[in-house]
Design a protein around this motif. Sequence first.
Motif, short mmCIF file in Angstrom:
data_model
loop_
_atom_site.label_atom_id
_atom_site.label_comp_id
_atom_site.label_asym_id
_atom_site.label_seq_id
_atom_site.Cartn_x
_atom_site.Cartn_y
_atom_site.Cartn_z
N UNK A 37 0.48 -1.57 0.01
CA UNK A 37 -0.03 0.38 -0.08
C UNK A 37 0.44 0.87 0.04
N UNK A 38 1.90 0.83 0.75
CA UNK A 38 2.70 2.54 0.67
C UNK A 38 3.11 2.85 -0.66
N UNK A 39 3.39 2.02 -1.70
CA UNK A 39 4.08 2.43 -2.89
C UNK A 39 2.93 3.04 -3.35
N UNK A 40 1.59 2.90 -3.11
CA UNK A 40 0.72 4.24 -4.07
C UNK A 40 0.45 5.20 -3.39
N UNK A 41 1.55 5.83 -2.90
CA UNK A 41 0.85 7.38 -1.88
C UNK A 41 1.87 8.01 -2.73
N UNK A 42 2.02 9.19 -3.22
CA UNK A 42 2.23 10.11 -3.59
C UNK A 42 2.54 11.55 -2.49
N UNK A 43 3.71 12.28 -2.58
CA UNK A 43 3.89 13.32 -1.57
C UNK A 43 3.48 14.77 -3.39
N UNK A 44 2.88 15.34 -2.96
CA UNK A 44 2.87 16.36 -4.12
C UNK A 44 3.20 17.83 -2.84
N UNK A 45 2.72 18.84 -3.43
CA UNK A 45 2.71 20.57 -3.40
C UNK A 45 1.45 20.73 -3.82
N UNK A 46 0.87 21.53 -3.35
CA UNK A 46 -0.74 22.21 -4.17
C UNK A 46 -0.30 23.54 -4.03
N UNK A 47 -0.67 24.64 -4.88
CA UNK A 47 -0.67 25.54 -4.81
C UNK A 47 -1.62 26.85 -5.36
N UNK A 48 -2.54 27.57 -4.59
CA UNK A 48 -2.95 28.29 -4.96
C UNK A 48 -3.09 30.28 -4.97
N UNK A 49 -3.74 30.82 -5.17
CA UNK A 49 -3.74 32.33 -5.31
C UNK A 49 -5.33 32.03 -6.33
N UNK A 50 -5.98 32.90 -4.37
CA UNK A 50 -7.54 33.15 -4.94
C UNK A 50 -7.83 35.04 -5.64
N UNK A 51 -8.51 34.73 -6.04
CA UNK A 51 -9.09 36.26 -6.59
C UNK A 51 -8.93 37.38 -5.05
N UNK A 52 -9.05 36.77 -3.73
CA UNK A 52 -9.64 37.54 -3.06
C UNK A 52 -8.00 38.24 -2.40
N UNK A 53 -7.20 37.98 -2.96
CA UNK A 53 -5.39 37.62 -2.54
C UNK A 53 -5.19 37.81 -1.56
N UNK A 54 -6.09 37.14 -0.74
CA UNK A 54 -5.82 36.83 1.04
C UNK A 54 -3.95 36.37 0.35
N UNK A 55 -3.43 35.92 0.31
CA UNK A 55 -1.64 35.32 -0.54
C UNK A 55 -1.65 34.26 -0.54
N UNK A 56 -0.91 33.29 -0.60
CA UNK A 56 -0.37 32.80 -1.45
C UNK A 56 -0.89 31.29 0.01
N UNK A 57 -1.47 30.09 -1.61
CA UNK A 57 -1.59 29.01 -0.15
C UNK A 57 -1.23 27.98 -0.72
#
Length: 360
Positions: A1-21
Motif C-alpha cells: 500500500x505504501x507504494x501507492x502514495x504520492x507526495x506533492x505540493x498544491x499551490x493556490x492564489x485566490x481572487x480575494x488576494x489573501x495570499x499564496x496557499x
Amino acid sequence: MQDNYIYCIGLMSGTSLDGIDLAYIKMNSQSYHDFEILKANTIPYSDDWKKKLQEAITYNKEDLKLLDVIYGELLGDVLNNFIKTHVIVNIDFIASHGHTILHQPENGITLQIGNGQVIANSTKQKVVCDFRIQDVQLGGQGAPLVPIGDKLLFSNYDYCLNLGGFANISYEKDSQRIAFDICPVNIVLNYYTRKIDLEYDDEGKIASEGKINIELLRRLNGLSFYQELPPKSLGLEWVQENILPLVDKSETDIPAILRTFVEHVAMQIGNVVKNNATILVTGGGAFNTFLMKRIEFFAQTKIKRVSTELIDYKEALIFALLGMLKTQNKVNCLQSVTGAKKDHSSGNIFYPHKKNKVFE
C-alpha cells in the motif's frame, strides 16, 4: 500500500488576494479519499504585489507576458522557502493554479499567470499548471475546477460550498456533478473594508452592525446572472462592471454596504441549497460568523464547522489532486460542470530545464 502514495505540493492564489496557499499533501494514488495535509502555509502578498495583481487586468499583452514570468519567479521563491522551512525531501510534483488575471470564457479567454517553466526551473521539480486553458478551448467555462475534488474526496456531503473571492458550489444531481459560481463574496466585502483600512471584516462584526439598504439589495438580487442556468462562472471583470458601480451609486456607508452584501450572498446561497442538507463550507468566508448565520437562516439548515486546516487549504489540496490526475492522464475536468464538449484531462506539465531557459 505504501507504494501507492504520492507526495506533492498544491499551490493556490485566490481572487480575494489573501495570499499564496501552499499545502504539502500525501495522497493514495489508487484511493483518493485516503489523503493527509502534512504541512500548510499561507504567504501574504506584499503591498506592491497586491497592487500589481489588482492592476494587471489593465496591462497590455507584453506587460502580461513579463508579469507571468516575474510572478512565476515569486512562486518559485515561495515554494523553495516552504520546502526548506519544512525540510521537505520527497516531492513527486508541484500543482500550481496560478493567479487569475482574465477570465472571459464567452470570448475564449482565460489567463492564469505564474509561468510553469519558471517554477520548474526555480524549484528543480516537475510542475503541473494551466488547468483552465484546455477547457475553454473545448467550449467550457474553464471553471469551476474544484468539483472533481469534491466528488472524489468529499462525496459524503450533499453540497460542497466554497466562500472565497466568489461563492461556488458543487453537488450530485441525476448521477452527474453539477457546479457553478453562485455570487461574489470576499472580492466585494474586502474591497469595501479596505476603504476603512481593514483587510477584512473580522467575523462579520462590522456588517452585523450595519443597516440593510433594501433598494440596493433588490437591485443586486435582480442581476441577470442569477437567472442564468449552470454551467456559469464569474470573474473580477463582472464584479467591476456590475457590482461595484451599483453599490457605489446606491450607498456610501461601509457598514450598510457590508450588511446589505452579506444578506445578498446569504439569499443567493439559500436559493441553491435545500433544507436540512449536509454542507461542507470552506474558504475564508467560513470564518465570517455573521455571514454563516445568515446562510443558515436562508438555507434552513445547520452547518457544522470543519477543521481550520481544511477550510483554509481545501483548494490547494484539490489542485494537488488535479495535478495527480493529469500526471495519470485521467479526467480532471468534468463536462457536466464546465459545459465543455467532453470530460478531459487538463493542464500542462513542465520539467526543470538544465539551462534555466523559459520557453516561449
